[in-house]
Design a protein around this motif. Structure first.
Motif, mmCIF file in Angstrom:
data_model
loop_
_atom_site.group_PDB
_atom_site.id
_atom_site.type_symbol
_atom_site.label_atom_id
_atom_site.label_comp_id
_atom_site.label_asym_id
_atom_site.label_seq_id
_atom_site.Cartn_x
_atom_site.Cartn_y
_atom_site.Cartn_z
ATOM 1 N N LYS A 120 -21.927 -14.213 7.868
ATOM 2 C CA LYS A 120 -21.670 -15.262 6.880
ATOM 3 C C LYS A 120 -20.517 -16.149 7.336
ATOM 4 O O LYS A 120 -19.407 -15.666 7.575
ATOM 5 C CB LYS A 120 -21.337 -14.615 5.523
ATOM 6 C CG LYS A 120 -21.093 -15.617 4.411
ATOM 7 C CD LYS A 120 -22.374 -16.353 4.033
ATOM 8 C CE LYS A 120 -22.084 -17.563 3.165
ATOM 9 N NZ LYS A 120 -22.714 -18.797 3.669
ATOM 10 N N SER A 121 -20.790 -17.427 7.435
ATOM 11 C CA SER A 121 -19.733 -18.385 7.778
ATOM 12 C C SER A 121 -19.710 -19.524 6.781
ATOM 13 O O SER A 121 -20.750 -19.963 6.298
ATOM 14 C CB SER A 121 -19.996 -19.039 9.145
ATOM 15 O OG SER A 121 -20.075 -18.093 10.162
ATOM 16 N N LEU A 145 -15.158 -14.283 3.221
ATOM 17 C CA LEU A 145 -14.675 -12.991 2.700
ATOM 18 C C LEU A 145 -14.781 -13.007 1.166
ATOM 19 O O LEU A 145 -15.328 -12.080 0.556
ATOM 20 C CB LEU A 145 -13.231 -12.766 3.147
ATOM 21 C CG LEU A 145 -12.625 -11.407 2.823
ATOM 22 C CD1 LEU A 145 -13.227 -10.320 3.707
ATOM 23 C CD2 LEU A 145 -11.111 -11.423 3.028
ATOM 24 N N ASP A 146 -14.308 -14.092 0.554
ATOM 25 C CA ASP A 146 -14.409 -14.218 -0.911
ATOM 26 C C ASP A 146 -15.870 -14.159 -1.360
ATOM 27 O O ASP A 146 -16.212 -13.516 -2.350
ATOM 28 C CB ASP A 146 -13.802 -15.556 -1.382
ATOM 29 C CG ASP A 146 -12.302 -15.631 -1.110
ATOM 30 O OD1 ASP A 146 -11.671 -14.568 -0.970
ATOM 31 O OD2 ASP A 146 -11.773 -16.758 -1.023
ATOM 32 N N PHE A 147 -16.714 -14.848 -0.615
ATOM 33 C CA PHE A 147 -18.150 -14.899 -0.930
ATOM 34 C C PHE A 147 -18.745 -13.479 -0.966
ATOM 35 O O PHE A 147 -19.464 -13.101 -1.884
ATOM 36 C CB PHE A 147 -18.841 -15.751 0.146
ATOM 37 C CG PHE A 147 -20.337 -15.796 0.064
ATOM 38 C CD1 PHE A 147 -20.980 -16.782 -0.674
ATOM 39 C CD2 PHE A 147 -21.125 -14.868 0.742
ATOM 40 C CE1 PHE A 147 -22.373 -16.832 -0.746
ATOM 41 C CE2 PHE A 147 -22.516 -14.904 0.676
ATOM 42 C CZ PHE A 147 -23.133 -15.892 -0.073
ATOM 43 N N PHE A 164 -19.596 -2.766 2.010
ATOM 44 C CA PHE A 164 -18.455 -2.874 2.939
ATOM 45 C C PHE A 164 -18.512 -4.243 3.579
ATOM 46 O O PHE A 164 -19.544 -4.930 3.522
ATOM 47 C CB PHE A 164 -18.469 -1.764 4.008
ATOM 48 C CG PHE A 164 -19.573 -1.896 5.035
ATOM 49 C CD1 PHE A 164 -19.368 -2.534 6.249
ATOM 50 C CD2 PHE A 164 -20.834 -1.361 4.780
ATOM 51 C CE1 PHE A 164 -20.389 -2.659 7.187
ATOM 52 C CE2 PHE A 164 -21.869 -1.486 5.715
ATOM 53 C CZ PHE A 164 -21.641 -2.131 6.913
ATOM 54 N N ILE A 165 -17.396 -4.640 4.193
ATOM 55 C CA ILE A 165 -17.357 -5.946 4.860
ATOM 56 C C ILE A 165 -17.064 -5.729 6.332
ATOM 57 O O ILE A 165 -16.198 -4.924 6.698
ATOM 58 C CB ILE A 165 -16.305 -6.870 4.211
ATOM 59 C CG1 ILE A 165 -16.801 -7.272 2.798
ATOM 60 C CG2 ILE A 165 -16.066 -8.118 5.065
ATOM 61 C CD1 ILE A 165 -15.807 -8.064 1.983
ATOM 62 N N LYS A 169 -5.669 -10.195 4.365
ATOM 63 C CA LYS A 169 -6.361 -10.467 3.096
ATOM 64 C C LYS A 169 -7.426 -9.374 2.857
ATOM 65 O O LYS A 169 -7.553 -8.850 1.751
ATOM 66 C CB LYS A 169 -6.995 -11.867 3.178
ATOM 67 C CG LYS A 169 -7.741 -12.287 1.952
ATOM 68 C CD LYS A 169 -8.046 -13.782 1.966
ATOM 69 C CE LYS A 169 -9.035 -14.088 0.845
ATOM 70 N NZ LYS A 169 -9.171 -15.481 0.538
ATOM 71 N N ALA A 170 -8.168 -9.050 3.908
ATOM 72 C CA ALA A 170 -9.244 -8.052 3.774
ATOM 73 C C ALA A 170 -8.661 -6.671 3.456
ATOM 74 O O ALA A 170 -9.241 -5.894 2.688
ATOM 75 C CB ALA A 170 -10.064 -8.002 5.058
#
Ligand SMILES: CC(=O)N[C@H](C=O)[C@@H](O)[C@H](O)[C@H](O)COP(=O)(O)O
Ligand SMILES: C=C(OP(=O)(O)O)C(=O)O
Length: 372
Positions: free
Chosen positions: A51-52, A115-117, A125-126, A141-142
């Motif tokens: 995701k970008s 990241l917010d998305f 998980f991210i 932030k993460a």
């Protein structure tokens, strides 16, 4: 199986498989769904996308540059990336479909907006890809999120990996994993440096170690598991002959299934197999011996430079700034920039430095622009 069981060390005798769909879906939602189904049938626990937010990830000039390549989906790099990017509605649809067939769904967050998305999407998980492993603004932030992280380490030195671990520790983050990774597509056996999985396990005994592989075939990924990888990520495609920069190093469904099946046969615990046993168990061979060569330190490899030059992040101006301005954190953004600025890793070191020239929004900030 849940990723958290692996990350929290409740399970050390099984492997969590991530099928990296990435951008192999050709920009086609129906193909992406078919890929999700086939990955599930192959035994994978998770399907992953990238995701970008293009304007947050790339500078204007990086988006506007010509992309002349057999793998290009547009005249400029921006058009190419736009073509491959799914919308929020499409993400929701793919996530719902994954839920329906009971396979985890996530993506890598390639910038802070993404990241917010992904947080809003409530993914399990991210993933932080190698391109952001030295983006400490994103990592900090993460690290504050109550969501597990899987962090890749391609194109980085051991020093940077140590800093990633320190960043997680400073934030009190415990539910994260580090992936050994070499960012060359495909990665040749002599560059795979699989022993770094053992090295990572020794240096970071409280962190789950995984492997994000870009080599051809499945043999070396099996070796990675025997050396201690408990999360495996491989790019995956329905047909390697399709267009795309990642197709060659991807696995087709049958290979993915075979990998999962082979790994299920292994008897695993928290201890890596000795190298001789790995050779014996996998029936040796030159490629395996080469990939298992002794290596102690993680470095940026020459084979990673094309990827680093293309997708490595650097420091640019977040807005127009005048000569004499003293840099504050919000004056800088971390983006893919051509030409590039100071390495992303230096972001926090530049705070308080004075600009000796005017800089426009999205312009790279380099050392020669600063009063030392
Ligand atoms: C470092 C990184 O992000 N690597 C990703 C994950 O492995 C890749 O999938 C790239 O997105 C891909 O190779 C880019 O290809 P192109 O430039 O043709 O869109
Ligand atoms: C770049 C990525 O992964 P890796 O660095 O593990 O190849 C990603 O997941 O988007």
């Amino acid at each position: 199986m849940y990723l958290t069981d692996i990350i929290k060390g409740k399970v050390d005798n099984s492997v969590y498989f991530i099928a990296e769909i990435g951008q192999n879906h050709q920009g086609c939602l129906e193909m992406a769904k078919k890929m999700i189904l086939e990955a599930k049938k192959a035994g994978c626990h998770c399907v992953k996308f990238q995701k970008s937010d293009l304007k947050a990830k790339f500078t204007r000039s990086a988006l506007d540059r010509e992309y002349i390549s057999e793998n290009s989906w547009g005249k400029t790099y921006g058009e190419h990336k736009e073509y491959l990017e799914f919308s929020k509605e499409q993400y929701i649809e793919l996530q719902a479909y994954s839920r329906e067939i009971n396979v985890d769904f996530t993506a890598s967050a390639m910038d802070e907006n993404s990241l917010d998305f992904l947080v809003d999407l409530s993914v399990p998980f991210i993933k932080i890809g190698s391109g952001d492993a030295n983006n400490f603004s994103l990592l900090r932030k993460a690290a504050k999120l109550d969501i597990p992280l899987v962090i890749s380490t391609g194109m980085q030195t051991m020093d940077t990996v140590e800093k990633i671990v320190q960043t997680m520790e400073d934030a009190g983050k415990k539910d994260y994993a580090l992936m050994h990774c070499v960012s060359a597509y495909p990665t040749m056996p002599e560059d795979c440096n699989l022993q770094l999985i053992r090295v990572f396990k020794g240096r970071f005994p409280n962190v789950t170690i995984g492997y994000s592989g870009h080599e051809l075939g499945i043999l070396l990924t099996q070796a990675a598991v025997l050396l201690g990888a408990r999360i495996v990520e491989r790019h995956y495609t329905l047909d390697k002959n399709q267009k795309g920069s990642d197709q060659r190093c991807s696995l087709e469904p049958q290979e993915l299934r075979e990998l999962v099946e082979q790994v299920k046969q292994f008897e695993l615990n928290n201890n890596p197999y000795p190298t001789g046993d790995v050779m014996q168990k996998l029936n040796g061979g030159q490629d395996l011996a080469t990939a298992l060569q002794d290596v102690r330190e993680k470095e940026i490899l020459p084979c990673e430079l094309p990827c680093r030059n293309k997708l490595g992040k650097s420091i640019v101006a977040a807005r127009s700034l005048s000569k004499g301005h003293i840099l504050e954190p919000t004056d800088m953004a971390i983006k893919v920039s051509h030409p590039s600025g100071e390495t992303a890793e230096n972001h926090f070191n530049l705070i308080g430095k004075e600009l000796i020239v005017d800089v426009g929004e999205d312009d790279p900030i380099t050392g020669s622009m600063l009063f030392i």
